[in-house]
Design an enzyme around this catalytic site. Structure first.
Site, PDB file in Angstrom:
ATOM      1  N   GLU A  23      -3.709   3.133 -10.546  1.00 58.90           N
ATOM      2  CA  GLU A  23      -3.143   1.787 -10.638  1.00 58.90           C
ATOM      3  C   GLU A  23      -2.570   1.461 -12.019  1.00 58.90           C
ATOM      4  O   GLU A  23      -1.571   0.758 -12.127  1.00 58.90           O
ATOM      5  CB  GLU A  23      -4.200   0.751 -10.242  1.00 58.90           C
ATOM      6  CG  GLU A  23      -4.728   0.918  -8.813  1.00 58.90           C
ATOM      7  CD  GLU A  23      -3.634   0.791  -7.758  1.00 58.90           C
ATOM      8  OE1 GLU A  23      -2.508   0.360  -8.082  1.00 58.90           O
ATOM      9  OE2 GLU A  23      -3.912   1.138  -6.601  1.00 58.90           O
ATOM     10  N   MET A  55       0.849  -1.191   0.000  1.00 57.70           N
ATOM     11  CA  MET A  55       0.000   0.000   0.000  1.00 57.70           C
ATOM     12  C   MET A  55       0.878   1.233   0.000  1.00 57.70           C
ATOM     13  O   MET A  55       1.781   1.371   0.814  1.00 57.70           O
ATOM     14  CB  MET A  55      -0.941  -0.013   1.217  1.00 57.70           C
ATOM     15  CG  MET A  55      -1.798   1.223   1.342  1.00 57.70           C
ATOM     16  SD  MET A  55      -2.806   1.462  -0.139  1.00 57.70           S
ATOM     17  CE  MET A  55      -2.972   3.246  -0.126  1.00 57.70           C
ATOM     18  N   GLU A  56       0.552   2.176  -0.908  1.00 53.12           N
ATOM     19  CA  GLU A  56       1.436   3.277  -1.253  1.00 53.12           C
ATOM     20  C   GLU A  56       1.353   4.492  -0.350  1.00 53.12           C
ATOM     21  O   GLU A  56       1.724   5.593  -0.761  1.00 53.12           O
ATOM     22  CB  GLU A  56       1.124   3.722  -2.685  1.00 53.12           C
ATOM     23  CG  GLU A  56      -0.256   4.347  -2.880  1.00 53.12           C
ATOM     24  CD  GLU A  56      -1.319   3.378  -3.332  1.00 53.12           C
ATOM     25  OE1 GLU A  56      -2.361   3.817  -3.859  1.00 53.12           O
ATOM     26  OE2 GLU A  56      -1.123   2.158  -3.157  1.00 53.12           O
ATOM     27  N   ASN A  57       0.909   4.364   0.892  1.00 49.64           N
ATOM     28  CA  ASN A  57       0.762   5.516   1.781  1.00 49.64           C
ATOM     29  C   ASN A  57       1.933   6.487   1.611  1.00 49.64           C
ATOM     30  O   ASN A  57       3.094   6.087   1.630  1.00 49.64           O
ATOM     31  CB  ASN A  57       0.726   5.058   3.238  1.00 49.64           C
ATOM     32  CG  ASN A  57      -0.152   3.854   3.452  1.00 49.64           C
ATOM     33  OD1 ASN A  57      -1.339   3.884   3.191  1.00 49.64           O
ATOM     34  ND2 ASN A  57       0.454   2.773   3.910  1.00 49.64           N
ATOM     35  N   HIS A 115       3.432   5.332  -7.330  1.00 54.40           N
ATOM     36  CA  HIS A 115       2.220   5.896  -6.726  1.00 54.40           C
ATOM     37  C   HIS A 115       2.496   7.213  -5.997  1.00 54.40           C
ATOM     38  O   HIS A 115       1.555   8.000  -5.775  1.00 54.40           O
ATOM     39  CB  HIS A 115       1.629   4.913  -5.717  1.00 54.40           C
ATOM     40  CG  HIS A 115       0.637   3.960  -6.301  1.00 54.40           C
ATOM     41  ND1 HIS A 115      -0.417   4.362  -7.090  1.00 54.40           N
ATOM     42  CD2 HIS A 115       0.528   2.606  -6.174  1.00 54.40           C
ATOM     43  CE1 HIS A 115      -1.138   3.300  -7.429  1.00 54.40           C
ATOM     44  NE2 HIS A 115      -0.572   2.223  -6.907  1.00 54.40           N
ATOM     45  N   HIS A 125       6.307  -0.226  -8.248  1.00 51.92           N
ATOM     46  CA  HIS A 125       4.880   0.122  -8.347  1.00 51.92           C
ATOM     47  C   HIS A 125       4.486   1.115  -7.249  1.00 51.92           C
ATOM     48  O   HIS A 125       3.851   2.142  -7.522  1.00 51.92           O
ATOM     49  CB  HIS A 125       4.054  -1.165  -8.222  1.00 51.92           C
ATOM     50  CG  HIS A 125       2.573  -0.961  -8.350  1.00 51.92           C
ATOM     51  ND1 HIS A 125       1.876  -1.259  -9.492  1.00 51.92           N
ATOM     52  CD2 HIS A 125       1.644  -0.492  -7.468  1.00 51.92           C
ATOM     53  CE1 HIS A 125       0.592  -0.993  -9.327  1.00 51.92           C
ATOM     54  NE2 HIS A 125       0.429  -0.521  -8.091  1.00 51.92           N
ATOM     55  N   GLU A 126       4.874   0.819  -6.018  1.00 49.28           N
ATOM     56  CA  GLU A 126       4.472   1.688  -4.907  1.00 49.28           C
ATOM     57  C   GLU A 126       5.176   3.044  -4.961  1.00 49.28           C
ATOM     58  O   GLU A 126       4.583   4.070  -4.597  1.00 49.28           O
ATOM     59  CB  GLU A 126       4.749   1.005  -3.567  1.00 49.28           C
ATOM     60  CG  GLU A 126       4.097  -0.363  -3.406  1.00 49.28           C
ATOM     61  CD  GLU A 126       2.614  -0.379  -3.760  1.00 49.28           C
ATOM     62  OE1 GLU A 126       1.907   0.594  -3.453  1.00 49.28           O
ATOM     63  OE2 GLU A 126       2.164  -1.377  -4.352  1.00 49.28           O
TER      64      GLU A 126
END
Length: 953
Positions: A406, A349-351, A387, A383-384
């Site tokens: 995404e 998860m890209e927080n 983001h 990927h993250e």
């Protein structure tokens, strides 16, 4: 009598005279009035304003009203649990906190609507302050709506005025659950270095995407309602707290006789609530060096000490630098923390500033993790990090455009990893992993457009359904196609304009098209018009080419062609004839159109969709198929590597949809006996998996196994020497194909392969020395357990329990599903209900592993149906997980009886009971219907083809 008559006459005359005089006077006055009115028109007196009542009642949809705009949250959180427990510890799995929300009123109202879920509010502490007037607005009541809206409704004895600033203070309490959503508890075991029993450790971690911030604090939980966050975490002494912002300070305080630490963090940039994040743990970290950003990888202390975070640390630093240069914009925070969570519902998860990962997506152990694990970690980190720009800096306005987050992150992750590891051929892997994956879902009539209307996405389950292969893989595939068509230079220039214009704000797809249009140096190309056909329509086209006439046409490709949609795309077709240079044709009609680019001479072949940059399939006239297959048999190098895979994939799927004979698809695999390249073999194996699923319970299975055993013999022998030496080839793609060789050879009964895996596994069991190369463990473990009995299974279970590496645990967890013993598979399924045996985050994939096994298919399906209510309540909250469960346990369905069971499940639970799995069940029904029809039409032909191939010299 005469006198009276005389008086009457006189009176009448006088009355008439007076009447005439009066009328004349009135006329004169009216004329004068009209003249004066024109010269000096009067001013109308002011009228009193009509009283407009304040809006009342619930919003008309499940969306928050737009009358209030959050500016900033001052958030305090205090998790009450102990991270280390003793016999005397009074453990409390709860948290409490307070939030002071600053907001602006843009439409007058007497009610505040925001989100809150599963929180206990201290209602007498709720305060609303008018910041501009310096006064308190009394609260008359509070309503928490317990339906899917999750609305918290605060009624005021007063009015919030347009243009005025206010604050809302709320105190609340919540439960630290184990549902892997919101703020929850994770646990791990610290191996004891003495004779003591291993110690259990707990930590608090958050996962708020997409709609679980409301489970942690009352908030405006919609992506466009961005705000700044000032976070304070109160945590047990000796623990470490992290949040998005840069650490500010920490102070020790005594609260009710216990020492606590109060950690405060600098204010964040404007961001959406779902990107907020927190952890409290006893983790350690390793760091890497960047010019401006402090990068730390946090994990279990023993994982850090074993160096398992070192690889991700190096990748993060290099990847961050690449993106900053490529996107022309610096990362916006001073620090970046990456956390390896023992329990995490998604992959990562890209927080913003505090990215969460499951351990297998971040931790790499030399000598234990495989090349697949290494590539996976690099790709997920890439990927993250992508983001941080696409999703965090610029966020979609609403979840109907999730692909802007995404799809971009998926597309850029391949560019990033390719920059770091150019020898990994990430372009080819993107076609295999994303484009061909998206094709499978998007060839169903129950698919959906990439961009849909906002009103179509309302509830949390609607939102969760958007996290699928369409948003991720199709989104990435279309961006790749667009970049190729308008040129990569124009594409990145437009993307930079997009980021510059919309930083810290929100966007929809039209914003992207507008800024890409500014970068396109082609007046004839309208980006929005071109892309609208791809993003606002479901599915993709089948391009049909007749190389004799040069005719080209398009139609909607569906596996079940009984469904008809009148859809047309703008299709850029890159094409090459044998012996000629490539060209490009834009097809904007359904056709047929005649184009010289598609007309072949004599024995010339035509190949369309060069390098698979287009999101479509291609069919040819039989003569051209024959020429292409002949070319692959005689000299496959003439056809680009990725297109050799494309030809196989297109042929198999065209056969499934009834466009070509199934024998043509099977014939594309004949040449593989002489090809050792990874891409065509990987594509063939994936497509043969469909045949195995359809026929591994029928008489077709034996001849099919024999054919595959014959075909793979050359590939297995190509790698045999390095395999027997527990070594691997140098090339990245060759290492992948070595794994394929072992998988196919052992699975389909090659004696040499089966003997090899049994011996290697037996050495491990007897000597407790594992000499199996990490790349091969996934295959060797599975095949050894499948060929063995209870002893091998129990050994694998013990090794699974004792493994300290997440990647090693994953390999063993898969291997345990490979046994052919029904009672062991039943036991394993029951283990998925016990989080102490199989972690919740792994339950769904474990059930799917059992369903992959032909011996476990029916067991897994019966298990899911029997435990549906429990599973949906306990495991249905994770993004994509429950939908993947439906897909996994039904992938072999191909009978009328199985179709009826699916419909019974749908009828028994309805859309509400199915939640985020509703669309997946519709797709499973459609897929099963297509399978039934296909098997009935092709079973006899397939059987005869395999038998015929076995008779060939």
């Amino acid at each position: 009598m005469g006198k009276g008559v005389l008086l009457s006459k006189v009176l009448a005359v006088m009355t008439a005279v007076m009447t005439v005089s009066s009328v004349s006077g009135m006329i004169i006055m009216l004329i004068i009035y009209q003249r004066e009115y024109k010269l000096n028109p009067p001013t109308r007196p002011p009228t009193a304003n009509a009283t407009v009542p304040l809006p009342t009642g619930l919003p008309p949809s499940m969306r928050l009203p737009k009358n209030l705009v959050p500016q900033r949250y001052d958030l305090h959180l205090q998790p009450l649990l102990y991270t280390q427990t003793t016999n005397t510890t009074n453990q409390t799995l709860a948290f409490k906190g307070s939030s002071n929300i600053s907001f602006l009123c843009v439409e007058r109202t007497g009610t505040i609507f925001l989100h809150s879920k599963d929180l206990s509010l201290t209602e007498n502490t709720i305060r609303v302050n008018d910041v501009d007037q310096g006064k308190v607005i009394p609260v008359s009541g509070v309503t928490q709506h317990m339906n899917e809206t999750n609305f918290l409704e605060i009624h005021l004895n007063g009015e919030l005025k347009v243009g005025s600033n206010y604050t809302l203070f709320i105190e609340f309490k919540g439960v630290l659950g184990d549902d892997l959503a919101g703020l929850y508890v994770s646990k791990y075991t610290e191996k004891s270095t003495t004779d003591r029993v291993d110690d259990e450790r707990l930590l608090v971690i958050s996962r708020l995407q997409p709609t679980d911030a409301r489970k942690v604090f009352p908030c405006f939980d919609e992506p466009a309602m961005k705000a700044e966050f000032m976070v304070t975490i109160i945590h047990r002494e000796g623990t470490k707290a992290l949040s998005n912002g840069y650490f500010k300070e920490s102070n020790s305080v005594d609260i009710d006789g216990e020492l606590w630490e109060i950690s405060t963090f600098h204010q964040t940039e404007r961001m959406s609530t779902y990107l907020l994040a927190f952890t409290v743990s006893n983790f350690k970290y390793t760091s890497s060096h960047h010019d401006r950003v402090e990068i730390k990888i946090h994990a279990r202390p023993q994982a850090i000490e074993a160096g398992q975070a070192d690889y991700a640390s190096g990748v993060t630093e290099k990847m961050l630098s690449f993106y900053e240069v490529y996107l022309g914009r610096m990362y916006g925070f001073k620090k970046m923390d990456l956390v390896a969570a023992p329990d995490f519902g998604g992959v990562a998860m890209e927080n913003w500033g505090l990215i969460m990962f499951r351990e297998s997506a971040l931790l790499y152990e030399e000598g234990v993790s495989s090349i697949t694990n290494q590539e996976w970690i690099a790709t997920v980190v890439a990927h993250e990090l992508a983001h941080q720009w696409f999703g965090n800096l610029v966020t979609m306005k609403w979840w109907n455009n999730l692909w802007l987050n995404e799809g971009f992150a998926t597309y850029l992750s391949y560019l990033g990893v390719d920059h770091l590891q150019p020898d990994w051929n990430m372009e080819n892997l993107m076609v295999l992993n994303e484009i061909q994956t998206a094709f499978q879902v998007d060839s169903l009539a129950s698919s959906h457009p990439l961009s849909c209307e906002e009103n179509d996405i309302q509830s949390p389950s609607d939102i969760t359904e958007q996290f699928d292969d369409i948003s991720y893989s199709k989104g990435a595939a279309l961006l790749r196609m667009l970049a190729d068509y308008i040129s990569k230079g124009s594409f990145i220039l437009g993307v930079k304009k997009y980021l510059d214009a919309l930083q810290y704000s929100n966007a929809d797809d039209r914003d992207l098209w507008e800024h890409l249009q500014q970068a396109v140096d082609m007046n004839f190309l309208k980006v929005e018009e071109f892309m609208y056909t791809w993003t606002n329509q479901m599915g993709y086209p089948l391009i049909t080419i007749n190389t004799t006439t040069g005719a080209v046409s398009q139609q909607h490709f569906l596996l079940n062609q009984t469904s008809t949609y009148d859809l047309v795309w703008h299709v850029p077709i890159r094409v090459r004839k044998s012996g000629d240079n490539p060209s490009i044709v834009l097809l904007k009609t359904s056709g047929p159109e005649t184009k010289a680019d598609f007309r072949a001479n004599h024995n010339q072949w035509v190949l369309a969709n060069l390098n698979c940059v287009g999101y479509y399939r291609v069919n040819y006239n039989p003569e051209n198929w024959a020429r292409l297959l002949d070319q692959m048999e005689t000299d496959p190098q003439e056809i680009p590597l990725i297109n050799r895979g494309q030809l196989i994939d297109d042929a198999f799927n065209l056969a499934r949809a009834g466009h070509v004979n199934v024998t043509l698809a099977l014939s594309t695999t004949r040449y593989l006996r002489n090809d050792t390249e990874f891409v065509p073999w990987e594509v063939a194996i994936r497509n043969f998996n469909y045949f195995l699923l359809m026929f591994d319970r029928s008489e077709v299975y034996g001849p099919m196994q024999a054919y595959l055993r014959n075909q793979v013999q050359g590939l297995y022998q190509h790698f045999e020497n390095v395999t027997l030496a527990s070594s691997v080839p140098d090339s990245h793609s060759d290492q992948y194909n070595q794994i394929n060789a072992v998988n196919v050879a052992c699975k389909h009964g090659m004696p040499a392969c089966q003997t090899m895996v049994q011996e290697l596994f037996k050495i491990w069991m007897l000597n407790h020395t594992n000499i199996i190369h990490p790349n091969l463990r996934y295959s060797v473990y599975c095949q050894a357990v499948a060929l063995g009995g209870e002893e091998e299974w129990e050994f694998a279970w013990r090794m699974f329990q004792n493994a300290t590496s997440a990647t090693e645990k994953d390999k063993l967890r898969y291997a345990l599903s490979c046994t052919r013993k029904i009672w062991l598979l039943n036991r394993y399924l029951e283990y998925t209900l016990d989080p102490d045996k199989i972690r919740k985050m792994d339950a769904v994939s474990t059930i799917n592993y059992v369903a992959e096994n032909v011996a476990g298919q029916a067991l897994a399906w019966d298990f899911v149906r029997a435990h549906w209510t429990y599973l949906s309540q306990e495991y249905g909250g994770g993004i994509m997980s429950f939908a993947s469960l439906i897909n996994g346990v039904t992938q072999r369905f191909s009978t009328d009886f199985e179709l009826q069971q699916l419909k019974q499940l749908q009828s028994a639970h309805g859309k509400q009971g199915l939640g985020s799995a509703s669309r997946a069940l519709e797709q499973a029904i459609e897929r099963t219907q297509a399978n039934i029809q296909w098997v009935k039409q092709n079973k006899r032909t397939v059987l005869e083809w395999f038998k015929g191939e076995l008779r060939r010299p």
